[in-house]
Design a protein around this motif. Structure first.
Motif, PDB file in Angstrom:
ATOM      1  N   THR A  18       0.833  -1.203   0.000  1.00  0.00           N
ATOM      2  CA  THR A  18       0.000   0.000   0.000  1.00  0.00           C
ATOM      3  C   THR A  18       0.868   1.253   0.000  1.00  0.00           C
ATOM      4  N   TYR A  19       0.526   2.194  -0.893  1.00  0.00           N
ATOM      5  CA  TYR A  19       1.275   3.439  -1.025  1.00  0.00           C
ATOM      6  C   TYR A  19       0.295   4.607  -1.118  1.00  0.00           C
ATOM      7  N   VAL A  20       0.762   5.786  -0.729  1.00  0.00           N
ATOM      8  CA  VAL A  20       0.049   7.038  -0.997  1.00  0.00           C
ATOM      9  C   VAL A  20       0.968   7.908  -1.850  1.00  0.00           C
ATOM     10  N   GLN A  21       0.539   8.186  -3.052  1.00  0.00           N
ATOM     11  CA  GLN A  21       1.316   9.017  -3.965  1.00  0.00           C
ATOM     12  C   GLN A  21       0.888  10.469  -3.792  1.00  0.00           C
ATOM     13  N   GLU A  22       1.796  11.308  -3.311  1.00  0.00           N
ATOM     14  CA  GLU A  22       1.515  12.737  -3.160  1.00  0.00           C
ATOM     15  C   GLU A  22       2.167  13.481  -4.317  1.00  0.00           C
ATOM     16  N   ALA A  23       1.396  14.355  -4.949  1.00  0.00           N
ATOM     17  CA  ALA A  23       1.906  15.058  -6.128  1.00  0.00           C
ATOM     18  C   ALA A  23       1.113  16.326  -6.378  1.00  0.00           C
ATOM     19  N   THR A  24       1.717  17.217  -7.150  1.00  0.00           N
ATOM     20  CA  THR A  24       1.010  18.375  -7.691  1.00  0.00           C
ATOM     21  C   THR A  24       0.702  18.067  -9.144  1.00  0.00           C
ATOM     22  N   ALA A  25      -0.561  18.104  -9.487  1.00  0.00           N
ATOM     23  CA  ALA A  25      -0.982  17.779 -10.855  1.00  0.00           C
ATOM     24  C   ALA A  25      -1.492  19.044 -11.533  1.00  0.00           C
ATOM     25  N   ILE A  26      -1.205  19.161 -12.831  1.00  0.00           N
ATOM     26  CA  ILE A  26      -1.582  20.354 -13.587  1.00  0.00           C
ATOM     27  C   ILE A  26      -2.367  19.963 -14.823  1.00  0.00           C
ATOM     28  N   ASP A  27      -3.519  20.602 -15.000  1.00  0.00           N
ATOM     29  CA  ASP A  27      -4.263  20.541 -16.261  1.00  0.00           C
ATOM     30  C   ASP A  27      -3.790  21.736 -17.062  1.00  0.00           C
ATOM     31  N   ASP A  28      -2.825  21.497 -17.922  1.00  0.00           N
ATOM     32  CA  ASP A  28      -2.057  22.547 -18.578  1.00  0.00           C
ATOM     33  C   ASP A  28      -2.844  23.144 -19.738  1.00  0.00           C
ATOM     34  N   SER A  29      -3.698  24.117 -19.445  1.00  0.00           N
ATOM     35  CA  SER A  29      -4.498  24.734 -20.499  1.00  0.00           C
ATOM     36  C   SER A  29      -4.498  26.239 -20.317  1.00  0.00           C
ATOM     37  N   ARG A  30      -5.204  26.925 -21.232  1.00  0.00           N
ATOM     38  CA  ARG A  30      -5.242  28.393 -21.177  1.00  0.00           C
ATOM     39  C   ARG A  30      -5.799  28.864 -19.829  1.00  0.00           C
ATOM     40  N   ASN A  31      -6.937  28.275 -19.388  1.00  0.00           N
ATOM     41  CA  ASN A  31      -7.469  28.530 -18.054  1.00  0.00           C
ATOM     42  C   ASN A  31      -6.954  27.433 -17.136  1.00  0.00           C
ATOM     43  N   LEU A  32      -5.825  27.692 -16.536  1.00  0.00           N
ATOM     44  CA  LEU A  32      -5.026  26.689 -15.836  1.00  0.00           C
ATOM     45  C   LEU A  32      -5.753  26.137 -14.615  1.00  0.00           C
ATOM     46  N   ASP A  46      -7.366  10.671  -6.537  1.00  0.00           N
ATOM     47  CA  ASP A  46      -7.796  11.892  -5.865  1.00  0.00           C
ATOM     48  C   ASP A  46      -8.101  12.951  -6.934  1.00  0.00           C
ATOM     49  N   GLY A  47      -9.054  13.827  -6.647  1.00  0.00           N
ATOM     50  CA  GLY A  47      -9.269  14.997  -7.491  1.00  0.00           C
ATOM     51  C   GLY A  47      -9.877  14.744  -8.847  1.00  0.00           C
ATOM     52  N   GLU A  48     -10.596  13.634  -9.019  1.00  0.00           N
ATOM     53  CA  GLU A  48     -11.241  13.393 -10.312  1.00  0.00           C
ATOM     54  C   GLU A  48     -12.285  14.462 -10.599  1.00  0.00           C
ATOM     55  N   GLU A  49     -13.068  14.801  -9.579  1.00  0.00           N
ATOM     56  CA  GLU A  49     -14.165  15.750  -9.762  1.00  0.00           C
ATOM     57  C   GLU A  49     -13.664  17.158 -10.055  1.00  0.00           C
ATOM     58  N   SER A  50     -12.469  17.471  -9.615  1.00  0.00           N
ATOM     59  CA  SER A  50     -11.940  18.828  -9.774  1.00  0.00           C
ATOM     60  C   SER A  50     -11.167  19.019 -11.073  1.00  0.00           C
ATOM     61  N   GLY A  51     -10.674  17.938 -11.657  1.00  0.00           N
ATOM     62  CA  GLY A  51      -9.899  18.083 -12.890  1.00  0.00           C
ATOM     63  C   GLY A  51      -9.101  16.851 -13.276  1.00  0.00           C
ATOM     64  N   LEU A  52      -9.559  15.677 -12.854  1.00  0.00           N
ATOM     65  CA  LEU A  52      -8.882  14.411 -13.183  1.00  0.00           C
ATOM     66  C   LEU A  52      -7.430  14.435 -12.704  1.00  0.00           C
ATOM     67  N   PHE A  53      -7.188  15.121 -11.595  1.00  0.00           N
ATOM     68  CA  PHE A  53      -5.811  15.372 -11.167  1.00  0.00           C
ATOM     69  C   PHE A  53      -5.082  14.103 -10.747  1.00  0.00           C
ATOM     70  N   GLY A  54      -5.771  13.212 -10.033  1.00  0.00           N
ATOM     71  CA  GLY A  54      -5.111  11.992  -9.583  1.00  0.00           C
ATOM     72  C   GLY A  54      -4.655  11.123 -10.734  1.00  0.00           C
ATOM     73  N   ALA A  55      -5.510  10.981 -11.737  1.00  0.00           N
ATOM     74  CA  ALA A  55      -5.136  10.189 -12.913  1.00  0.00           C
ATOM     75  C   ALA A  55      -3.971  10.836 -13.646  1.00  0.00           C
ATOM     76  N   ARG A  56      -4.000  12.165 -13.753  1.00  0.00           N
ATOM     77  CA  ARG A  56      -2.894  12.874 -14.429  1.00  0.00           C
ATOM     78  C   ARG A  56      -1.582  12.640 -13.693  1.00  0.00           C
ATOM     79  N   ALA A  57      -1.620  12.729 -12.358  1.00  0.00           N
ATOM     80  CA  ALA A  57      -0.401  12.542 -11.569  1.00  0.00           C
ATOM     81  C   ALA A  57       0.119  11.114 -11.682  1.00  0.00           C
ATOM     82  N   PHE A  58      -0.785  10.136 -11.685  1.00  0.00           N
ATOM     83  CA  PHE A  58      -0.365   8.741 -11.784  1.00  0.00           C
ATOM     84  C   PHE A  58       0.314   8.473 -13.122  1.00  0.00           C
ATOM     85  N   VAL A  59      -0.286   8.944 -14.200  1.00  0.00           N
ATOM     86  CA  VAL A  59       0.267   8.702 -15.538  1.00  0.00           C
ATOM     87  C   VAL A  59       1.598   9.419 -15.723  1.00  0.00           C
TER      88      VAL A  59
END
Length: 765
Positions: A83-97, A166-179
């Motif tokens: 079991t792990y907890v991945q902590e990260a800052t994820a960015i949806d890199d678009s014009r409205n960041l 984490d953060g799927e509802e806010s911007g798919l952030f967890g999936a972005r960080a994992f990938v």
């Protein structure tokens, strides 16, 4: 004559039974009782997890979400997973960041001879004002129950990764960080994403990765209760929706996206509670997870991509699939069969080209008039019941009544048009008219949306076969009537079987916002049911039209009776508090321009205008009223470094919220001439963000704001102090203000600008 009437009635009863079975069989399996669940998934076990997970709203960055995370981690550790907890800052890199601080939870069950890992994904965050029992507590609890079941089997061949994002509802952030940042992403050979858009209904495999031929062949071997359609992905692409699966698919990972969709009114609302979740739906989505692990956990996953399949359910869990490469051959067969039947019918003087042409016009006219009637009726409904507009897609609690009403009204109009012309043109000419339209649609789909070609091709093939048999053996409603009716009854079983669930799914998806989609498909089905319509008219010419209209009126009556809000059907009310630290002015704000019976207490002298007091260049009309100013601490800004160089400036600062806000927005003045921005060391690379700011500001929306704050590094072309606007969003209204709390019949409106405190601060750095 009496014998003929009984034959008509029996035939129509058969058609009605097919309709009923097609809808009733489109469902999930019964929940497995606890006593039978030693080696099998049980929705009752999953519900025990769900009652903990969906105990309170747990949106990104909240204490409640931290408690859910602790529960998941502890359970996986008890079950013996890495079991792990991945902590990260994820960015949806678009014009409205958009960006966020994520904490993904990962559990790994090692296999004995791993080829590639399989992965099951669900997100453990909710939106701000929902318990999130279905979305996505159902997915999370199903994964936890799947772990118990899988552990009872003994070792698998492949590794199994359980990813709670984490953060799927806010911007798919967890999936972005994992990938982007987790090396495990490279180990994944196949994934299953578990989602929900309602709180009941069958779990539908509505999205699959490209090049899915091998994947879908194995899917139909693996799943005991498969419900899937290659058309569904095309419909989903038209919607402004995305999920974690979108991120994985774009990264080239193959897999499936599964969700249940019904009771859409509960989506993202406080009504998405464990009490309202369907155990049948929970059992179904859990069966996908268990079957996925059992099958794909024990086979080779070195190469999982091959040309696409076409697939669909034709009755319940019964499915058909074939390679897309077969489409050309099937199109040729369907075309040749249609023209063979056409020539045969003309030679036997059963049909005529002129009457077929008129039949085409009759169908198009009936379609247009019927759709027009439903369109006008729907506009009237939305105008008469403005409360519906507060809900997603105007989907109120009584939407099923409107589905029945709209289908009935369109049936009344269509059957009336048909009854006017059937004697002059003949039912067979009218049927050939709709078959010719199907032929044209088939060619359009073949070139534009090949995965959806079966929608037209299957009815064209089956009904052409029925007509061919009728012509060859001189069967008709006048001669060998019983055999004629039996043949048409049999070929209509798969046609009705896959059309009716699609009609229902389309209405659930678009609801009163766009009911024309489901009604249009319904009218296409009615065109294919000209033989049953003709039989009904045999009994009494306009009886079907009258009965359908009566049913439609009754359904509208029930909808009206059920159009009031109550504790069981709570009103979604929009309200938030906004304060500008700069001038000390405060406002009550609603996203809905008309006050309701609860929030009207805040709007004694309302103004309807954009929220320019808070947001520069606000455009959306809102309901506003002056509020008492409450004292709040401003966010803290700590500058780390500030270097002036020839023609520019580089500086770093840390921003912390003093009020525990979960979501912050930053507006950085475009006068800064930004050349570089880094968020906690993560560079923003999208050039459009720098070259095309929104009017006078670069915009950033950050979710899951950590207690220690976030560090920003900016490189600017200006050496002057930079204006930065900070908008803090803290869930809940100010506790220092007096107001009548929400009664049980009122809940907060869904979304990130409802039932919160919004604080604006201005800094010059």
């Amino acid at each position: 004559m009496k014998n003929r009437l009984s034959q008509n009635v029996l035939f129509l009863i058969g058609i009605i039974i097919i309709f009923i079975v097609s809808l009733l069989s489109f469902r999930g399996p019964k929940p497995v009782e606890l006593k039978d669940s030693e080696n099998e998934f049980s929705a009752y076990h999953a519900l025990e997890h769900l009652q903990v997970i969906a105990n309170k709203p747990h949106s990104m960055g909240t204490q409640a979400q931290a408690e859910v995370r602790e529960y998941i981690v502890k359970y996986m550790e008890i079950m013996g997973l890495e079991t792990y907890v991945q902590e990260a800052t994820a960015i949806d890199d678009s014009r409205n960041l958009r960006a966020g601080s994520v904490k993904n939870i990962i559990g790994v069950l090692r296999g004995t001879n791993n080829s590639k890992a399989i992965m099951i994904v669900a997100h453990y965050d909710s939106t701000p004002h929902t318990l999130g029992a279905a979305d996505d507590g159902a997915g999370v609890s199903s994964m936890l129950e799947t772990i118990r079941v899988v552990q009872s089997w003994g070792p698998l061949k492949n590794d199994v990764i359980f990813l709670f994002t984490d953060g799927e509802e806010s911007g798919l952030f967890g999936a972005r960080a994992f990938v982007k940042e987790n090396a495990m992403a490279n180990e994944v050979g196949l994934l299953l994403n578990l989602e929900a858009r309602g709180s009941s209904g069958p779990a539908y495999t509505y999205e699959v990765s490209p090049d899915n031929g091998w994947v879908m062949k194995e899917y139909f071997k693996a799943m005991r209760y498969p419900i899937a359609s290659s058309l569904a992905y095309e419909v989903y692409r038209l919607m402004p929706n995305s999920s974690d699966f979108t991120v994985f698919k774009e990264a080239g990972i193959s897999g499936f996206n599964v969700a249940f969709l019904e009771d859409f009114v509960n989506y993202h609302s406080m009504n998405d509670s464990p009490e309202n979740i369907s155990l049948t739906s929970l059992q179904h989505i859990g069966s996908y997870a268990v079957d996925f692990v059992k099958h794909f956990g024990n086979i080779e996953l070195k190469e999982v991509k091959s040309p696409d399949l076409l697939y669909f359910n034709f009755m319940g869990h019964q499915s058909v699939n074939f390679p897309q490469s077969m489409s050309s051959l099937l199109v040729i067969i369907a075309t040749l069969l249609f023209f063979l039947v056409l020539v045969l019918g003309i030679n036997k003087r059963q049909i005529g080209l002129t009457k077929i042409s008129l039949g085409i016009l009759v169908f198009i006219g009936g379609l247009a008039i019927s759709l027009g009637a439903v369109y006008l009726l729907n506009k009237a409904v939305l105008a008469y019941y403005p409360v519906y507009g507060s809900y997603y897609s105007s989907n109120f609690y009584n939407s099923t009544f409107y589905l029945v009403a709209y289908l009935s009204v369109s049936l009344a109009v269509f059957s009336f048009v048909y009854a006017l012309f059937y004697k002059k043109l003949g039912s067979m000419n009218l049927l050939f008219g709709i078959l010719f339209i199907n032929l044209l649609v088939m060619f359009v789909l073949f070139f534009k949306i090949p995965t959806a070609i079966y929608v037209s091709m299957v009815p064209l093939l089956l009904i052409s076969v029925a007509i061919l048999l009728s012509f060859l053996f001189n069967l008709s409603l006048k001669k060998y009537r019983v055999l004629f009716l039996i043949i048409h009854l049999l070929v209509l079983i798969p046609v009705i079987g896959f059309y009716m669930p699609m009609i229902k799914v389309l209405f659930v998806t678009f609801s009163l916002e766009f009911p024309i989609a489901s009604v249009g498909l319904w009218l296409v089905l009615l065109g294919l049911l000209l033989v049953p319509l003709r039989v009904f008219i045999d009994i009494k010419r306009y009886l079907l039209s009258i009965l359908a209209l009566v049913i439609g009126i009754i359904a509208l009556g029930f909808a009206h009776q059920d159009s009031k809000t109550s504790e069981d059907q709570p009103l979604q009310s929009s309200i938030f508090y906004a304060l500008n630290h700069e001038d000390g002015n405060a406002l009550w704000v609603s996203n809905v321009e008309s006050p309701d019976h609860w929030n009207q207490q805040f709007f004694d002298k309302p103004d309807r205008s954009p929220l320019n007091e808070i947001y520069p260049y606000a455009g959306k009309m809102r309901l506003k009223s002056k509020a008492k100013a409450v004292t709040f601490d401003m966010p803290e800004v700590e500058t780390y470094s500030d270097t002036i160089w020839d023609g520019g400036r580089i500086f770093s600062f840390r921003l912390k919220t003093a009020e525990g806000a979960e979501n912050l927005q930053l507006y950085i003045s475009a006068k800064a001439g930004l050349k570089f921005l880094a968020i906690d060391g993560h560079e923003v690379n999208n050039n459009l963000f720098y070259t095309e700011p929104f009017r006078d500001y670069y915009m950033l929306n950050y979710f899951g704001w950590p207690e220690e704050g976030i560090e920003f590094t900016l490189e600017c072309m200006s050496t002057e102090p930079i204006e930065i606007l900070v908008f803090e969003k803290k869930l809940g209204l100010p506790s220092k203000l007096e107001y009548t709390p929400m009664p049980a019949s009122v809940i907060p409106q869904t979304g990130y600008e409802s039932y919160l405190t919004l604080l604006r601060s201005r800094f010059m750095i």
